[in-house]
Design a protein around this motif. Structure first.
Motif, mmCIF file in Angstrom:
data_model
loop_
_atom_site.group_PDB
_atom_site.id
_atom_site.type_symbol
_atom_site.label_atom_id
_atom_site.label_comp_id
_atom_site.label_asym_id
_atom_site.label_seq_id
_atom_site.Cartn_x
_atom_site.Cartn_y
_atom_site.Cartn_z
ATOM 1 N N SER A 279 0.863 -1.180 0.066
ATOM 2 C CA SER A 279 -0.090 -0.184 0.067
ATOM 3 C C SER A 279 0.927 1.353 0.005
ATOM 4 C CB SER A 279 -0.886 0.053 1.265
ATOM 5 O OG SER A 279 -0.320 0.215 2.612
ATOM 6 N N GLY A 280 2.125 1.185 0.608
ATOM 7 C CA GLY A 280 2.974 2.200 0.673
ATOM 8 C C GLY A 280 3.734 2.559 -0.734
ATOM 9 N N THR A 281 3.812 1.134 -1.484
ATOM 10 C CA THR A 281 4.196 1.691 -2.660
ATOM 11 C C THR A 281 3.458 2.113 -3.464
ATOM 12 O OG1 THR A 281 5.524 -0.850 -2.431
ATOM 13 C CG2 THR A 281 5.463 -0.053 -4.636
ATOM 14 N N VAL A 282 2.189 1.908 -3.742
ATOM 15 C CA VAL A 282 1.295 2.632 -4.340
ATOM 16 C C VAL A 282 0.868 3.981 -4.061
ATOM 17 C CG1 VAL A 282 -1.308 2.631 -5.028
ATOM 18 C CG2 VAL A 282 0.029 0.222 -4.703
ATOM 19 N N ALA A 283 0.938 4.274 -2.989
ATOM 20 C CA ALA A 283 0.959 5.656 -2.241
ATOM 21 C C ALA A 283 2.228 6.564 -2.871
ATOM 22 C CB ALA A 283 0.860 5.595 -0.597
ATOM 23 N N SER A 284 3.303 5.820 -2.636
ATOM 24 C CA SER A 284 4.515 6.764 -3.073
ATOM 25 C C SER A 284 4.343 7.002 -4.674
ATOM 26 C CB SER A 284 5.767 5.806 -2.949
ATOM 27 O OG SER A 284 5.931 5.571 -1.567
ATOM 28 N N TYR A 285 3.901 6.034 -5.160
ATOM 29 C CA TYR A 285 3.886 6.629 -6.860
ATOM 30 C C TYR A 285 2.845 7.660 -7.233
ATOM 31 C CZ TYR A 285 3.085 5.711 -11.787
ATOM 32 O OH TYR A 285 2.928 5.924 -13.181
ATOM 33 N N PHE A 286 1.617 7.627 -6.479
ATOM 34 C CA PHE A 286 0.781 8.700 -6.789
ATOM 35 C C PHE A 286 1.110 10.065 -5.680
ATOM 36 C CE2 PHE A 286 -1.673 5.285 -7.887
ATOM 37 C CZ PHE A 286 -1.977 5.440 -9.376
ATOM 38 N N SER A 287 2.216 10.079 -4.774
ATOM 39 C CA SER A 287 2.295 11.030 -3.913
ATOM 40 C C SER A 287 2.295 12.279 -4.638
ATOM 41 C CB SER A 287 3.497 10.528 -3.089
ATOM 42 O OG SER A 287 4.728 10.728 -3.762
ATOM 43 N N ALA A 288 3.103 12.565 -5.690
ATOM 44 C CA ALA A 288 3.581 13.741 -6.281
ATOM 45 C C ALA A 288 2.035 14.332 -6.892
ATOM 46 C CB ALA A 288 4.574 13.501 -7.499
ATOM 47 N N LYS A 289 1.190 13.454 -7.477
ATOM 48 C CA LYS A 289 -0.141 13.974 -7.872
ATOM 49 C C LYS A 289 -0.955 14.419 -6.812
ATOM 50 C CE LYS A 289 -1.915 11.592 -11.113
ATOM 51 N NZ LYS A 289 -2.551 10.295 -11.940
ATOM 52 N N TRP A 290 -0.785 13.803 -5.870
ATOM 53 C CA TRP A 290 -1.760 14.029 -4.781
ATOM 54 C C TRP A 290 -1.254 15.152 -3.940
ATOM 55 C CZ3 TRP A 290 -1.958 8.480 -2.400
ATOM 56 C CH2 TRP A 290 -3.068 7.565 -3.157
ATOM 57 N N LEU A 291 0.114 15.471 -3.922
ATOM 58 C CA LEU A 291 0.598 16.658 -3.207
ATOM 59 C C LEU A 291 0.119 17.897 -4.181
ATOM 60 C CD1 LEU A 291 4.153 15.700 -2.223
ATOM 61 C CD2 LEU A 291 2.626 17.234 -0.860
ATOM 62 N N ALA A 292 0.216 17.643 -5.361
ATOM 63 C CA ALA A 292 -0.072 19.084 -6.420
ATOM 64 C C ALA A 292 -1.629 19.275 -6.027
ATOM 65 C CB ALA A 292 0.321 18.426 -7.746
ATOM 66 N N PHE A 326 -2.122 -2.863 9.287
ATOM 67 C CA PHE A 326 -0.954 -2.441 8.816
ATOM 68 C C PHE A 326 -0.754 -1.978 7.096
ATOM 69 C CE2 PHE A 326 0.852 -4.742 12.363
ATOM 70 C CZ PHE A 326 2.027 -4.037 12.447
ATOM 71 N N LEU A 327 -1.835 -2.314 6.350
ATOM 72 C CA LEU A 327 -1.953 -1.755 5.328
ATOM 73 C C LEU A 327 -2.382 -0.145 5.134
ATOM 74 C CD1 LEU A 327 -4.219 -4.405 3.254
ATOM 75 C CD2 LEU A 327 -2.101 -3.404 2.461
ATOM 76 N N MET A 328 -3.226 0.013 6.206
ATOM 77 C CA MET A 328 -3.229 1.549 6.479
ATOM 78 C C MET A 328 -2.086 2.236 7.048
ATOM 79 S SD MET A 328 -7.190 0.929 8.229
ATOM 80 C CE MET A 328 -7.624 2.832 8.266
ATOM 81 N N THR A 329 -1.358 1.679 8.056
ATOM 82 C CA THR A 329 -0.457 2.296 8.571
ATOM 83 C C THR A 329 0.879 2.514 7.426
ATOM 84 O OG1 THR A 329 -0.673 1.327 10.667
ATOM 85 C CG2 THR A 329 1.355 2.291 10.359
ATOM 86 N N ALA A 330 1.074 1.531 6.665
ATOM 87 C CA ALA A 330 1.990 1.559 5.603
ATOM 88 C C ALA A 330 1.714 2.716 4.620
ATOM 89 C CB ALA A 330 2.287 0.189 5.177
ATOM 90 N N CYS A 331 0.381 2.804 4.275
ATOM 91 C CA CYS A 331 -0.009 3.815 3.351
ATOM 92 C C CYS A 331 0.460 5.121 3.891
ATOM 93 C CB CYS A 331 -1.499 3.745 3.103
ATOM 94 S SG CYS A 331 -2.050 4.839 1.867
ATOM 95 N N GLY A 332 -0.286 5.390 5.068
ATOM 96 C CA GLY A 332 0.048 6.591 5.774
ATOM 97 C C GLY A 332 1.469 7.055 5.987
ATOM 98 N N PHE A 333 2.204 6.103 6.206
ATOM 99 C CA PHE A 333 3.595 6.409 6.536
ATOM 100 C C PHE A 333 4.275 6.776 5.160
ATOM 101 C CE2 PHE A 333 8.034 4.659 5.763
ATOM 102 C CZ PHE A 333 8.509 5.500 6.405
ATOM 103 N N PHE A 334 4.037 6.174 4.133
ATOM 104 C CA PHE A 334 4.870 6.396 2.992
ATOM 105 C C PHE A 334 4.476 7.592 2.344
ATOM 106 C CE2 PHE A 334 6.484 2.012 2.934
ATOM 107 C CZ PHE A 334 7.866 2.336 2.241
ATOM 108 N N LEU A 335 3.064 8.110 2.745
ATOM 109 C CA LEU A 335 2.595 9.471 2.159
ATOM 110 C C LEU A 335 3.458 10.403 3.006
ATOM 111 C CD1 LEU A 335 -1.224 9.033 1.669
ATOM 112 C CD2 LEU A 335 0.591 9.282 0.084
#
Length: 416
Positions: A279-292, A326-335
């Protein structure tokens, strides 16, 4: 006209090679860093130590890595980015041979301490490398993909450690690690453009020579202090460190919980919890788009809520709620990590490697301190205690996010 087009195409190819070279290097680094987390049961058995003491192997590596980041920041600012990365990776591959013949747990600790020093080069230099060589829009994309590569390396390393722990002996596992590292280092060396350092090197050569080592030392200290005196930088450093302090060590102690009654998972089954990193891997990939799209503060808030809810959900103590938590925690951490990384890289207008290394120093120092910190809660109340200790850290993270937003609002008003 054709010459201009050729130059543009060549520049894009170099940017692509640089991005994928550093991503490959990142995967190698994080496989080597986190493989031991998946091998904790085998380490405890092979070296005759308790499972909780075996977790110290992660702390010592993170500790030496944290402070080595500062050294690489200084070195790369002086001699360029390319050479420290390549040399450290080849030495890392060679150092894996020492793991094969580690005589006891203390010997293993010392080898991992050394490896922490070698592992620091890539994370210390990568973001500064991107900032110097890529345009701002490309840099944000590259940063997101690079953090995704961090996540992939972490997942692969931990799962590989679980497979090794279940099916191979210690010596066989370390030989396999050596061969994987060797292949990854060779690929990185091939992809990394040798001339990508040109801007940094020419900049260094254009500066007047420092008259003495003392003056150079003072310049380095001033570079670090420049970022440490920035209140927003300090808060981001603290947010990243506290977040990693909680998340990475939660993954260590949940293995011990899942291997005990009533679950009694095998060594390999326990490492499957690391698939939640996806979930963190996916969140990292979309992080730039979500930040913008949503902005930094809103993304921080969402990330914090995910980590809080994820930690609380594990208290229901079923396989389903632990995995979802843990899916939620990992997503939150990587964001959160993506927000921090991008903020530091974009805010640093000078001494960029120093700015990045200070962030990562706090980040990995958090990982090193988090093991002993959460171990106290584990001995007191096992997994419920670990969650209690995590809630304390989340309260501090919330305070940091609130203060960061306050400073940013005040600065905005002052400019208006």
């Amino acid at each position: 006209m054709q010459a201009v087009l050729d130059t543009i195409i060549d520049s894009k190819q170099r940017d692509t090679r640089l991005m994928w070279a550093l991503c490959a290097a990142s995967v190698v680094v994080y496989i080597n860093l986190y493989l031991m987390q998946g091998m904790l049961p085998l380490i405890a058995e092979h070296f005759a130590v308790s499972g909780s003491r075996a977790t110290l192997i992660l702390s010592v590596t993170s500790f030496s890595l944290a402070f080595s980041l500062l050294i690489y920041a200084v070195v790369s600012d002086r001699i360029g980015r390319h050479r420290p990365i390549v040399v450290s990776l080849w030495l890392l591959a060679i150092s894996n041979l020492l793991l094969i013949w580690a005589p006891d747990f203390n010997g293993l600790i010392w080898v991992r301490f050394l490896q922490g020093v070698l592992l620091a080069a890539v994370p210390a230099i990568a973001m500064a490398y991107f900032k110097e060589q890529l345009s701002p829009s490309t840099m944000l994309k590259a940063a997101g993909i690079y953090i995704m590569a961090n996540s992939i390396g972490g997942i692969v390393g931990r799962l590989l450690g679980g497979v090794m722990s279940q099916f191979f002996s210690w010596q066989e596992s370390m030989w396999l690690l050596f061969l994987i590292t060797l292949a990854g280092v060779a690929l990185t060396s091939y992809l990394l453009p040798s001339g990508a350092d040109a801007n940094a090197v020419s900049h260094l050569q254009s500066e007047p020579k420092s008259p003495s080592r003392r003056v150079r030392l003072m310049q380095d200290i001033h570079g670090f202090s420049h970022h440490l005196t920035d209140p927003q930088m300090r808060l981001v450093y603290a947010i990243g460190g506290l977040t990693f302090m909680m998340m990475v060590n939660q993954f260590s102690f949940i293995q011990l919980h899942l291997m005990a009654a009533p679950y009694e998972w095998s060594r390999f089954q326990a490492t499957l919890i690391f698939l939640c990193y996806s979930s963190g891997t996916v969140a990292s990939y979309f992080s730039a788009k979500w930040l913008a799209k949503f902005g930094q503060h809103q993304l921080y808030q969402w990330s914090w809520c995910l980590m809080l809810l994820g930690s609380l959900l594990t208290l229901f103590d079923t396989t389903f709620t632990i995995c979802i938590g843990f899916l939620m925690t990992a997503c939150g951490f990587f964001l959160t990590h993506s927000c921090c990384n991008s903020f530091v890289a974009m805010r640093a207008s000078r001494d960029r490697a120093k700015a990045t290394s200070l962030y990562l120093c706090c980040y990995y120092l958090g990982a090193a301190l988090g093991g002993p910190y959460l171990m106290l809660f584990w001995h007191g109340a096992e997994w419920q205690g670990v969650v209690m200790g995590s809630l304390t850290l989340l309260a501090l993270i919330a305070l940091g996010i609130t203060r960061l937003h306050y400073h940013q609002t005040q600065n905005h008003r002052a400019l208006v």
